[in-house]
Design a protein around this motif. Structure first.
Motif, PDB file in Angstrom:
ATOM      1  N   SER A  17      60.755  35.038  64.263  1.00 64.56           N
ATOM      2  CA  SER A  17      61.386  36.471  64.598  1.00 64.56           C
ATOM      3  C   SER A  17      61.731  36.213  66.149  1.00 64.56           C
ATOM      4  CB  SER A  17      60.996  37.615  64.185  1.00 64.56           C
ATOM      5  OG  SER A  17      60.775  37.657  62.632  1.00 64.56           O
ATOM      6  N   PRO A  18      62.809  36.933  66.689  1.00 63.73           N
ATOM      7  CA  PRO A  18      62.980  36.714  68.206  1.00 63.73           C
ATOM      8  C   PRO A  18      61.986  37.761  68.930  1.00 63.73           C
ATOM      9  CG  PRO A  18      65.060  37.484  66.993  1.00 63.73           C
ATOM     10  CD  PRO A  18      64.051  37.354  66.031  1.00 63.73           C
ATOM     11  N   VAL A  19      61.295  37.048  70.040  1.00 66.98           N
ATOM     12  CA  VAL A  19      60.349  37.709  70.907  1.00 66.98           C
ATOM     13  C   VAL A  19      61.107  38.192  71.939  1.00 66.98           C
ATOM     14  CG1 VAL A  19      58.222  37.198  71.979  1.00 66.98           C
ATOM     15  CG2 VAL A  19      58.651  36.348  69.910  1.00 66.98           C
ATOM     16  N   GLU A  20      61.144  39.390  72.417  1.00 68.56           N
ATOM     17  CA  GLU A  20      61.764  39.919  73.696  1.00 68.56           C
ATOM     18  C   GLU A  20      60.924  39.375  74.774  1.00 68.56           C
ATOM     19  OE1 GLU A  20      64.605  41.394  73.670  1.00 68.56           O
ATOM     20  OE2 GLU A  20      64.787  41.473  71.664  1.00 68.56           O
TER      21      GLU A  20
ATOM     22  N   VAL B 184      63.617  35.157  72.686  1.00 69.48           N
ATOM     23  CA  VAL B 184      63.338  33.597  72.493  1.00 69.48           C
ATOM     24  C   VAL B 184      63.236  33.722  71.093  1.00 69.48           C
ATOM     25  CG1 VAL B 184      61.012  33.795  73.041  1.00 69.48           C
ATOM     26  CG2 VAL B 184      62.191  31.613  73.155  1.00 69.48           C
ATOM     27  N   VAL B 185      63.505  32.573  70.412  1.00 69.90           N
ATOM     28  CA  VAL B 185      63.080  32.291  68.951  1.00 69.90           C
ATOM     29  C   VAL B 185      62.582  30.894  68.918  1.00 69.90           C
ATOM     30  CG1 VAL B 185      63.837  31.700  66.634  1.00 69.90           C
ATOM     31  CG2 VAL B 185      64.977  33.282  68.104  1.00 69.90           C
ATOM     32  N   LYS B 186      61.208  30.874  68.390  1.00 69.30           N
ATOM     33  CA  LYS B 186      60.298  29.436  68.278  1.00 69.30           C
ATOM     34  C   LYS B 186      60.667  28.895  66.961  1.00 69.30           C
ATOM     35  CE  LYS B 186      57.081  32.263  68.979  1.00 69.30           C
ATOM     36  NZ  LYS B 186      55.543  33.015  68.968  1.00 69.30           N
ATOM     37  N   HIS B 187      61.214  27.645  67.378  1.00 73.00           N
ATOM     38  CA  HIS B 187      61.576  26.656  66.194  1.00 73.00           C
ATOM     39  C   HIS B 187      60.600  25.548  65.751  1.00 73.00           C
ATOM     40  CE1 HIS B 187      65.439  28.675  65.656  1.00 73.00           C
ATOM     41  NE2 HIS B 187      65.759  28.191  66.995  1.00 73.00           N
ATOM     42  N   ILE B 188      59.686  25.578  64.910  1.00 73.64           N
ATOM     43  CA  ILE B 188      58.675  24.750  64.759  1.00 73.64           C
ATOM     44  C   ILE B 188      59.049  23.647  63.873  1.00 73.64           C
ATOM     45  CG2 ILE B 188      56.237  24.574  63.986  1.00 73.64           C
ATOM     46  CD1 ILE B 188      56.712  26.686  66.152  1.00 73.64           C
ATOM     47  N   PHE B 189      58.816  22.186  64.274  1.00 75.69           N
ATOM     48  CA  PHE B 189      59.012  21.241  63.690  1.00 75.69           C
ATOM     49  C   PHE B 189      57.595  20.517  63.697  1.00 75.69           C
ATOM     50  CE2 PHE B 189      63.568  20.470  63.810  1.00 75.69           C
ATOM     51  CZ  PHE B 189      63.890  21.515  64.585  1.00 75.69           C
ATOM     52  N   ASP B 190      57.484  19.349  62.906  1.00 75.63           N
ATOM     53  CA  ASP B 190      56.455  18.657  62.646  1.00 75.63           C
ATOM     54  C   ASP B 190      55.589  18.221  64.138  1.00 75.63           C
ATOM     55  OD1 ASP B 190      54.774  15.971  61.447  1.00 75.63           O
ATOM     56  OD2 ASP B 190      54.122  17.705  60.996  1.00 75.63           O
ATOM     57  N   ASN B 191      56.621  17.529  64.915  1.00 73.52           N
ATOM     58  CA  ASN B 191      56.309  16.938  66.040  1.00 73.52           C
ATOM     59  C   ASN B 191      56.538  17.706  67.264  1.00 73.52           C
ATOM     60  OD1 ASN B 191      56.048  14.789  64.090  1.00 73.52           O
ATOM     61  ND2 ASN B 191      55.516  13.448  65.634  1.00 73.52           N
TER      62      ASN B 191
ATOM     63  N   GLN C 152      62.289  36.582  86.602  1.00 73.45           N
ATOM     64  CA  GLN C 152      61.237  36.133  86.063  1.00 73.45           C
ATOM     65  C   GLN C 152      61.129  36.829  84.837  1.00 73.45           C
ATOM     66  OE1 GLN C 152      58.716  34.137  87.228  1.00 73.45           O
ATOM     67  NE2 GLN C 152      57.844  34.043  85.309  1.00 73.45           N
ATOM     68  N   LEU C 153      60.896  35.954  83.615  1.00 72.58           N
ATOM     69  CA  LEU C 153      60.824  36.434  82.147  1.00 72.58           C
ATOM     70  C   LEU C 153      59.219  36.838  81.753  1.00 72.58           C
ATOM     71  CD1 LEU C 153      63.471  34.243  80.643  1.00 72.58           C
ATOM     72  CD2 LEU C 153      63.752  36.389  81.515  1.00 72.58           C
ATOM     73  N   GLU C 154      59.004  37.462  80.679  1.00 75.44           N
ATOM     74  CA  GLU C 154      57.752  37.679  80.202  1.00 75.44           C
ATOM     75  C   GLU C 154      57.346  36.561  79.891  1.00 75.44           C
ATOM     76  OE1 GLU C 154      57.586  41.836  80.916  1.00 75.44           O
ATOM     77  OE2 GLU C 154      56.007  40.406  80.214  1.00 75.44           O
ATOM     78  N   ASP C 155      56.007  36.252  79.845  1.00 77.06           N
ATOM     79  CA  ASP C 155      55.086  35.149  79.146  1.00 77.06           C
ATOM     80  C   ASP C 155      55.369  34.805  77.610  1.00 77.06           C
ATOM     81  OD1 ASP C 155      51.975  34.840  81.321  1.00 77.06           O
ATOM     82  OD2 ASP C 155      54.573  34.312  81.686  1.00 77.06           O
ATOM     83  N   LEU C 156      55.442  33.834  77.252  1.00 77.74           N
ATOM     84  CA  LEU C 156      55.519  33.368  75.719  1.00 77.74           C
ATOM     85  C   LEU C 156      54.396  32.709  75.218  1.00 77.74           C
ATOM     86  CD1 LEU C 156      57.131  33.265  73.123  1.00 77.74           C
ATOM     87  CD2 LEU C 156      58.050  30.839  74.273  1.00 77.74           C
ATOM     88  N   GLU C 157      54.013  33.077  74.045  1.00 77.28           N
ATOM     89  CA  GLU C 157      52.723  32.335  73.327  1.00 77.28           C
ATOM     90  C   GLU C 157      53.009  31.597  72.261  1.00 77.28           C
ATOM     91  OE1 GLU C 157      49.557  35.675  74.177  1.00 77.28           O
ATOM     92  OE2 GLU C 157      48.585  33.878  73.777  1.00 77.28           O
ATOM     93  N   VAL C 158      52.708  30.501  71.944  1.00 75.80           N
ATOM     94  CA  VAL C 158      52.670  29.884  70.514  1.00 75.80           C
ATOM     95  C   VAL C 158      51.345  30.126  69.996  1.00 75.80           C
ATOM     96  CG1 VAL C 158      52.963  27.844  69.298  1.00 75.80           C
ATOM     97  CG2 VAL C 158      54.506  28.231  71.100  1.00 75.80           C
ATOM     98  N   VAL C 159      51.237  30.672  68.824  1.00 77.47           N
ATOM     99  CA  VAL C 159      49.927  30.925  68.172  1.00 77.47           C
ATOM    100  C   VAL C 159      49.891  30.361  66.892  1.00 77.47           C
ATOM    101  CG1 VAL C 159      49.657  33.138  69.310  1.00 77.47           C
ATOM    102  CG2 VAL C 159      50.824  33.242  67.400  1.00 77.47           C
ATOM    103  N   SER C 160      48.608  30.352  66.523  1.00 74.28           N
ATOM    104  CA  SER C 160      48.525  29.690  65.074  1.00 74.28           C
ATOM    105  C   SER C 160      49.263  30.068  64.001  1.00 74.28           C
ATOM    106  CB  SER C 160      46.926  29.481  64.770  1.00 74.28           C
ATOM    107  OG  SER C 160      46.042  29.204  65.686  1.00 74.28           O
TER     108      SER C 160
END
Length: 895
Positions: A652-655, A667-674, A769-777
């Motif tokens: 889902s979009p992250v503000e 931002v939308v995080k798109h996850i691929f295998d690699n 400057q934008l907010e930080d973004l995290e990729v989580v498990s």
């Protein structure tokens, strides 16, 4: 509980109230048990003369409370623990087994463990094998690393013990200890290797599981283990099934590391198809069908043995075979065709799951000549199954109709017949979507299909479906050879339905009047009757459309107005709404050409099943079903990302900006295998500025496993016209890499003349400057529901289950804690267990999902809350891959 302890009193069968009762209500012997009353009963443990039967009953109640999520305070748990330890004096074997169970569940603290250590070590060296086995299991669950070194010698001896129950207990304990004390367990390799050669089936099974766990991080060692065992030293069917799974993993690893040539170990898998144990045959057949790039030649022997199981008298074998064939039919339908005759006989199977799988497989593999015969068989079958199974069948029929368009008449007739039968909303929507899809894909089916929909809305009880059908009818109906035949159905809705449906019917009538000149006078008369409706919306629509059509004699709207009201809207509705809200009423008319045509990002619906075609009417506006497919099409159309393979998940979009700022970015995080692709959705909210060369600079210094490989800037960003910039990162394949990313929006600002709308030639470089973004498990877990959680849970390997307990601190309610865990894991709640009854003190929540690499994972979380609102959670995880179950626990532990 199962295993060495056998079946405890806690697992007593439910007693059916009345065998003839339709609902078959069941009653639990534990209904109404209160913790306080049970703690009072526990005083019986202190009696001078111990009553084994009474004590066993009290322990059973305590175990029930613990497993229902009831939390004991420190004082209560300690009191019970010390009372239970006195029962070691009893010589009753049954009571001793219950004592072992309660000690494991109470999980005494380190200072309390010492109280029972001597008793357990005495039992571990007892001459009674049952005592030895259970004492080993309990000791290994409650002791720490320091005490483990003291009893390590006894555990190594127990692994090679002549009694298989003792040996198996030690091996299973090793599997648990490997998570907390891996260095110690790895020293047992020689003894475990000896256990693999045991003549006991259970010992060999547990020894192989432990040996693989010890070596799992060494790819070469696992390959050597598989190579040595595939030469025929494994006799246990359970161990053979494990070996097949490990072999499949080795084959996949070799393929992923680019090793070409003949597929290794395939001969072993094929030889397992001739094993005397049915479970081994099924496991081998499933492994072969799931090989990457499996060929028709490789599939043939597996399909042959599965075909034989289709006629087995055992329901479990028929189910396993048809389920595997159903999966194969999705990728290799022609390979399953030879089994169609056998599967047709399963349509009438008493097990509805088997029958449903057989039907959907036949619909995927059947030829054009068999369609009518299948429809006749399915007609009798549909009335006997639940809506969830019916939806699966309907989806398969839609695919079949698209595959064989000449057979649309019989398929459409079938769909229209079941549309008039009883059913819930989701089932009826699936049928309507299928009919709409057939109408759109097969022109000859349009007129008949529209009439079927018209007949359905006469008795439709669902407002949403009625309005959507009317909307679709307004688009397609005027294009038919005889549009007039639909008018009666539409106008009846004005008299017989609620206000929402009446308003939709008025709009549909107006579309017919606008698009079909010969119907304009008739439509005008009907609309005049609608201006006296009791509902404001209906009256307003009728008045507006009469004015546009010229039916009131005062105004005949121009072509542009008619096109605006009745023509196809070429801009997203969300963008239209935003532009209308921002429109400042003035002498200058609203210009629809000013509405951006780019699709704004919006929350995604759950990912649909892979390969599933978008359906007709789709989902309600709150959860658009096309979200994932839209992202997938977008990314595949960009050359830089086209080679990334199959998209696994889009978040889902992250503000990244606060509300009401000059630049809005999510931002939308798109996850691929690699790979991971960040899609930055940018909006310029300043009318006097034009942004050019818009890019996002990402600092990944806190995300060590990621390396940036490409970025795609946005050339121009006018006022209130959303656009997208992209940044792509490479990560280790199949690994749930996590990290934190800093983001800076860079661009060139050009001033815009408000009077002319022209931008200046010269611009100024700037950044934001934008907010930080995290990729989580949790980004690597996909929400996927299961229709029957219990069956799915029991189908997974019980030995691979990982259980642990967590303190969640003080919360306002159980519901708040459960929501936090669901959000943390990003999994799908099942069977409504996300809803907690008011004032509940304990609750069990069931979750399901798919981990990256397409690994199914299930979670059973038991919550308990004490009087101070402290919440504890017992988390049990089962997955198709043991490492995934461990990863879920790591997410919770770190969250």
């Amino acid at each position: 509980r199962k295993g060495v302890f056998g079946r405890s009193a806690m697992a007593q069968p439910f007693v059916k109230k009345d065998d003839d009762h339709d609902d078959e209500m069941e009653y639990s012997p534990f209904m109404g048990i209160e913790k306080g009353a049970v703690l009072q009963e526990a005083r019986v443990f202190n009696d001078a003369q111990v009553d084994p039967r009474r004590c066993s009953q009290v322990i059973t109640k305590l175990l029930y409370l613990l497993n229902q999520g009831e939390s004991f305070t420190k004082v209560e748990a300690t009191e019970v623990f010390f009372s239970v330890t006195k029962l070691f004096q009893s010589k009753d074997t049954g009571l001793r087994r219950m004592v072992y169970l309660i000690i494991k569940e109470l999980s005494p603290s380190s200072d309390e463990v010492i109280i029972v250590t001597s008793s357990l070590m005495k039992d571990m060296n007892s001459k009674i094998d049952m005592y030895r086995a259970n004492a080993i299991r309990v000791l290994c669950r409650i002791i720490d690393g320091t005490l483990l070194t003291q009893i390590e010698r006894y555990l190594k001896q127990a692994i090679v013990d002549k009694n298989p129950v003792v040996s198996s207990a030690a091996l299973v304990s090793g599997l648990h200890l490997l998570r907390t004390n891996p260095e110690i367990v790895k020293r047992w390799s020689n003894e475990v290797q000896e256990g693999v050669q045991s003549r006991s089936a259970l010992v060999q099974f547990h020894a192989l599981a432990l040996l693989h766990q010890i070596r799992q991080n060494d790819r070469l060692a696992v390959s050597k283990l598989v190579g040595s065992l595939t030469r025929g030293s494994v006799r246990s069917p359970l161990a053979q099934c494990l070996l097949i799974r490990y072999t499949s993993q080795v084959i996949r690893d070799m393929s992923n590391h680019g090793q070409s040539g003949e597929r290794p170990f395939y001969e072993f898998l094929e030889s397992c198809l001739r094993h005397k144990a049915e479970m081994v045959i099924l496991e081998a057949a499933r492994a072969i069908t799931e090989l990457d790039g499996v060929t028709s030649r490789e599939l043939t022997p597996a399909i042959t043995v599965l075909q034989l199981f289709l006629s087995s008298p055992k329901p479990v074998l028929r189910f396993a075979a048809v389920r595997t064939l159903n999966k194969v039919s999705m990728t290799h339908p022609m390979a399953v065709t030879n089994c169609n005759i056998d599967m047709e006989s399963l349509i009438s199977d008493q097990n509805r799951s088997i029958a449903t799988l057989a039907i959907t497989t036949l619909l995927k593999t059947g030829n054009e000549s068999s369609v009518e015969r299948l429809m006749k068989q399915i007609t009798n079958f549909m009335s006997d199954i639940a809506d969830e199974f019916k939806i699966v069948v309907v989806d398969a029929i839609r695919s079949l109709c698209v595959k064989f368009p000449l057979k649309y008449r019989s398929l459409m007739t079938f769909l229209s017949n079941i549309l008039r039968e009883e059913g819930g909303f989701e089932y009826k929507r699936a049928i309507v979507d299928s009919i709409v899809t057939i109408i759109r894909d097969i022109p000859d089916a349009k007129e008949g299909g529209l009439l079927h929909l018209c007949e359905f809305i006469e008795d439709c009880e669902f407002t949403y479906l009625s309005t959507q059908i009317l909307h679709f009818l307004g688009i397609e109906g005027p294009k038919t050879s005889d549009p007039s035949k639909y008018i009666r159905y539409i106008y009846n809705r004005v008299h017989l339905e609620n206000a929402t449906v009446r308003a939709a019917a008025v709009s549909t009538l107006a579309k017919f009047g606008f698009m079909v000149d010969s119907l304009k006078p008739r439509i005008t008369v009907l609309l005049k009757r609608c201006i006296y409706d009791s509902d404001d919306e209906v009256r307003d629509r009728a008045t507006l459309f009469l004015s546009v059509l010229g039916g009131d004699g005062t105004l005949d709207a121009d072509k542009d107005s008619k096109e605006f009201l009745f023509g196809s809207l070429e801009v997203p509705l969300a963008n239209m709404e935003t532009s209308l809200k921002n429109y400042d009423p003035s002498e200058e008319a609203f210009d629809i050409n000013s509405v951006p045509k780019e699709v704004k990002s919006q929350p995604l619906a759950e990912k649909k099943a892979q390969g599933k075609k978008p359906t007709g009417l789709g989902a309600p506006p709150a959860a658009p079903a096309s979200g994932f497919e839209g992202y997938e099409r977008l990314l595949s159309s960009i050359p830089e990302f086209a080679s990334f393979g199959k998209l696994f998940k889009s978040s889902s979009p992250v503000e990244l900006t606060e509300a009401e700022t000059e630049y809005a970015v999510n931002v939308v995080k798109h996850i691929f295998d690699n790979h991971v692709v960040f899609q930055y959705n940018c909006t310029n909210t300043i009318p006097e500025q034009l942004l050019e060369r818009v890019n996002v600079i990402v600092d990944a210094s806190e995300a060590e496993e990621f390396s940036e490989i490409t970025s795609k800037a946005l050339n121009s960003l006018p006022y209130d016209s959303p656009g997208q910039a992209f940044v792509a990162f490479e990560k280790p394949a199949g690994v749930p890499a996590v990290g934190k990313f800093s983001n800076t929006l860079t661009f060139v600002v050009k001033e815009v003349d408000p009077s002319t709308g022209e931008a200046e030639d010269d611009g100024v470089e700037d950044e934001y400057q934008l907010e930080d973004l995290e990729v989580v498990s949790a980004d690597y877990i996909l929400k996927v529901s299961v229709s029957n959680f219990r069956n799915a849970w029991e189908s997974m390997n019980e030995e691979d289950e990982h259980v642990d307990e967590y303190g969640l601190g003080q919360r306002e309610s159980l519901g708040e804690a459960i929501k936090a865990v669901i959000d943390l894991l990003g999994m799908q709640p099942c069977e409504g267990t996300e809803t907690v009854p008011s004032n509940a003190r304990s609750h069990t929540c069931l979750l399901s999902g798919v981990y990256i690499g397409n690994v199914k994972v299930l979670v059973r979380a038991q919550f308990g809350m004490d009087s101070s609102k402290e919440i504890a959670m017992k988390l049990a995880v089962r997955a198709e891959d043991v490492s995934v179950a461990e990863a879920i626990h790591e997410i919770v532990a770190n969250g």
